[in-house]
Design a protein around this motif. Structure first.
Motif, PDB file in Angstrom:
ATOM      1  N   PHE B  48      -0.110  -4.437  11.235  1.00  0.00           N
ATOM      2  CA  PHE B  48       0.854  -3.347  11.444  1.00  0.00           C
ATOM      3  C   PHE B  48       1.941  -3.396  10.382  1.00  0.00           C
ATOM      4  N   GLU B  49       2.273  -4.581   9.923  1.00  0.00           N
ATOM      5  CA  GLU B  49       3.472  -4.716   9.097  1.00  0.00           C
ATOM      6  C   GLU B  49       3.214  -4.909   7.615  1.00  0.00           C
ATOM      7  N   VAL B  50       1.990  -5.257   7.245  1.00  0.00           N
ATOM      8  CA  VAL B  50       1.698  -5.348   5.807  1.00  0.00           C
ATOM      9  C   VAL B  50       0.429  -4.584   5.495  1.00  0.00           C
ATOM     10  N   SER B  51       0.362  -4.071   4.270  1.00  0.00           N
ATOM     11  CA  SER B  51      -0.838  -3.363   3.859  1.00  0.00           C
ATOM     12  C   SER B  51      -1.899  -4.386   3.472  1.00  0.00           C
ATOM     13  N   GLU B  54      -1.168  -6.036   0.136  1.00  0.00           N
ATOM     14  CA  GLU B  54      -0.115  -7.039   0.183  1.00  0.00           C
ATOM     15  C   GLU B  54      -0.627  -8.332   0.820  1.00  0.00           C
ATOM     16  N   ALA B  72      -3.630  -0.883  10.641  1.00  0.00           N
ATOM     17  CA  ALA B  72      -2.719  -0.221  11.576  1.00  0.00           C
ATOM     18  C   ALA B  72      -1.381  -0.021  10.880  1.00  0.00           C
ATOM     19  N   TYR B  73      -1.397  -0.214   9.556  1.00  0.00           N
ATOM     20  CA  TYR B  73      -0.151  -0.158   8.783  1.00  0.00           C
ATOM     21  C   TYR B  73       0.174   1.266   8.347  1.00  0.00           C
ATOM     22  N   THR B  74      -0.826   1.991   7.837  1.00  0.00           N
ATOM     23  CA  THR B  74      -0.542   3.310   7.279  1.00  0.00           C
ATOM     24  C   THR B  74      -0.122   4.314   8.329  1.00  0.00           C
ATOM     25  N   ASP B  75      -0.749   4.253   9.495  1.00  0.00           N
ATOM     26  CA  ASP B  75      -0.423   5.270  10.495  1.00  0.00           C
ATOM     27  C   ASP B  75      -0.485   4.698  11.912  1.00  0.00           C
ATOM     28  N   PRO B  76       0.476   3.870  12.271  1.00  0.00           N
ATOM     29  CA  PRO B  76       0.397   3.185  13.572  1.00  0.00           C
ATOM     30  C   PRO B  76       0.707   4.072  14.773  1.00  0.00           C
ATOM     31  N   TRP B 117       5.583  -5.278  16.681  1.00  0.00           N
ATOM     32  CA  TRP B 117       5.321  -3.854  16.480  1.00  0.00           C
ATOM     33  C   TRP B 117       4.715  -3.256  17.744  1.00  0.00           C
ATOM     34  N   HIS B 148       8.526 -11.456  16.154  1.00  0.00           N
ATOM     35  CA  HIS B 148       9.916 -11.533  15.697  1.00  0.00           C
ATOM     36  C   HIS B 148      10.798 -11.649  16.942  1.00  0.00           C
TER      37      HIS B 148
END
Lengths: 277, 278
Positions: B48-51, B54, B72-76, B117, B148
């Motif tokens: 969710f948090e990194v492409s 990356e 799930a990063y580009t369009d969560p 997320w 987090h």
């Protein structure tokens, strides 16, 4: 553009790290001088810039940029700069005129619960467009990687949006600008609270700042001096690189004191101001 | 204990890496991915948090053939027309389907980056239920999740971590690139082991333990050493010598009635307030 800050961040208009998400924040101080720095830096770097000016009028930003040696009006004309003037746009949403019903980007004002999808759509169309000036087919100029600047996100909280909705917005902006288009994002957020810990307030600017800190790759946090106001030192800025650097360093922190001048700003190591030495 | 955990999580295990804004736990998460890949395990990353770029950039040098990234990063949230994986797909059926898409002899490890997320959009009971079903269902061998902790209420963090077999809480150490890991491990017998280690992540994502900041044995010795005699520097005596005791016993305590006191009370002198005209 402040050359001293450029050398700290190891950037120049000709070469800068792409795909970075820079978070500017302040606490009991004003970090907006950094927004002006990044705006003039990226305009000089010939990037395609999308600026969400939610706090001040276009004339305000234009006047300061003039002092820093860039013309916003010209950049807008050439199609390099897409400027969303939050104050004006929100007025036309709140008091609709017959001729102008306001930009769909500000739709969240009607119902904050729908979130910032419409504002994201605005950003997406601004950064994905080819960057050719409107009505100027012959003067088609090629612009560099897209850059999104937001001044500032905390205003969205005041307008009734939740910190979560703002984080969703910043996530989508990062996904398209930083990851897909290899551009940069610079966002400013203000913390009003004094304390680091306020447990009950989970929808506040504190939560937003933590959430954005987890997303970003570089933070510049501006604070007043702990000893109070000083004529020669306006405050201190903590620079923190959060992404793994080439030499294996994970997080690196540096603290500087600064003074904002009429046409620039100077940065120096703590205790080395001309007033002290 | 960190190297032991890196060598492999028991089957059905759930490992949670807790971090905060002051120190990112993602580098440690990458170390775990790298370690699993080097053991030739299949790793599915729910990102969710990194492409993907990356993540793979961070895993340079690891054998990434067995790494499967689920975007799930580009369009969560499904803001575009063709979302790959949205946060609302976070349920047993969808995840089992995702992991099954690639056939491997061994069950895979599922890495969730990050649980925070999901927790922002799905209710904590639902997240806990899905995690528990995944653990018991056998679709995946083990789960590693990043959380987090400073983004959620303490109760939420507590209930998610209660499910975990191991929790690693990372925080910055005093020296530059070092960090402190507080580890809580629950074994199947119900025994809970806690440990604290200072570690450094090298360029090739292997982990060097710098020191054990609190070994249970060392801590005990320390506390014994500090135990000083509280009666050492008193400003008064705790015990009496014989002569002192005698002198003390001779004294009449106040409010104890004696013959002298009784006569003094009955035949008191002239009243000092006698001339007062009230």
């Amino acid at each position: 553009m402040y050359t001293e800050l450029n050398s700290i961040l190891n950037t120049t208009p000709d070469s800068f790290t792409q795909g970075e998400f820079v978070l500017l924040s302040d606490r009991e101080s004003d970090a907006s001088f950094l927004i002006h720095h990044f705006l003039s830096l990226y305009l000089r770097a010939r990037c395609k810039v999308c600026f969400l000016g939610l706090v001040q009028s276009f004339n305000h930003y234009s006047a300061i940029s003039q002092r820093l040696g860039v013309s916003l009006a010209q950049a807008k004309e050439k199609g390099q700069l897409v400027f969303l003037e939050g104050q004006k746009e929100s007025l036309s949403v709140l008091i609709p005129q017959e001729t102008d019903t306001g930009s769909p980007a500000m739709d969240f004002l009607r119902d904050p619960a729908v979130g910032l999808k419409s504002l994201y759509e605005f950003v997406r169309s601004a950064v994905s467009s080819s960057g050719i000036g409107e009505g100027e087919a012959d003067g088609a100029e090629e612009w560099g990687p897209p850059v999104l600047l937001v001044d500032d996100l905390s205003v969205l909280l005041s307008l009734g949006l939740s910190a979560g909705a703002v984080m969703d917005f910043s996530h989508y902006c990062r996904a398209i600008v930083c990851s897909l288009l290899q551009g940069n994002v610079v966002m400013l957020v203000r913390c009003d609270g004094e304390g680091e810990e306020d447990e009950g307030d989970d929808e506040g600017s504190e939560r937003l700042m933590k959430g954005l800190t987890h997303q970003c790759s570089l933070t510049l946090h501006v604070q007043g001096l702990p000893t109070g106001y000083c004529r020669d030192i306006h405050g201190q800025v903590e620079v923190c690189w959060r992404r793994r650097q080439g030499d294996g360093q994970c997080t690196q922190k540096k603290l500087f004191q600064y003074k904002v001048h009429d046409k620039g700003a100077s940065f120096f190591a703590p205790g080395t101001s001309s007033a002290v030495l | 204990m960190l190297p032991e955990l890196l060598q492999g999580i028991e089957s059905g295990g759930l490992l949670i890496i807790q971090d905060s804004a002051s120190y990112s736990g993602r580098h440690l998460l990458q170390s775990f991915i790298n370690a699993a890949l080097n053991r030739e395990e299949a790793v599915h990353v729910l990102g969710f948090e990194v492409s993907e770029e990356e993540l793979k950039d961070g895993l340079r040098g690891s054998p990434v053939q067995r790494l499967h990234f689920h975007n799930a990063y580009t369009d969560p949230l499904g803001w575009t027309d063709h979302p790959a994986f949205t946060v609302h797909h976070f349920c047993l059926e969808e995840l089992a389907r995702l992991v099954k898409q690639t056939s491997h002899s061994k069950p895979a490890t599922l890495v969730i980056d990050s649980l925070s997320w999901i927790l922002r959009h799905v209710s904590p009971p639902d997240v806990c239920k899905t995690l528990q079903q995944l653990r018991k269902g056998g679709a995946v061998r083990a789960i590693i999740g990043l959380l987090h902790a400073d983004m959620h209420q303490r109760g939420t963090v507590g209930s998610v971590c209660r499910l975990a077999t191991s929790v690693i809480t990372v925080a910055p150490a005093t020296k530059g690139d070092e960090a402190v890991a507080k580890i809580t491990k629950r074994s199947k017998s119900g025994k809970v082991i806690q440990d604290e280690e200072i570690f450094r992540i090298k360029d090739d994502l292997t982990i060097v333990i710098q020191s054990k900041s609190s070994q249970p044995g060392a801590k005990k010795a320390d506390s014994e050493e500090q135990e000083t005699d509280p009666t050492a520097n008193l400003t008064f005596n705790l015990r009496l010598s014989d002569t002192e005791r005698e002198a003390k016993e001779k004294l009449a305590l106040p409010f104890v009635f004696s013959k002298e006191k009784k006569t003094a009370l009955l035949h008191s002198g002239p009243d000092p307030d006698d001339d007062l005209d009230v």
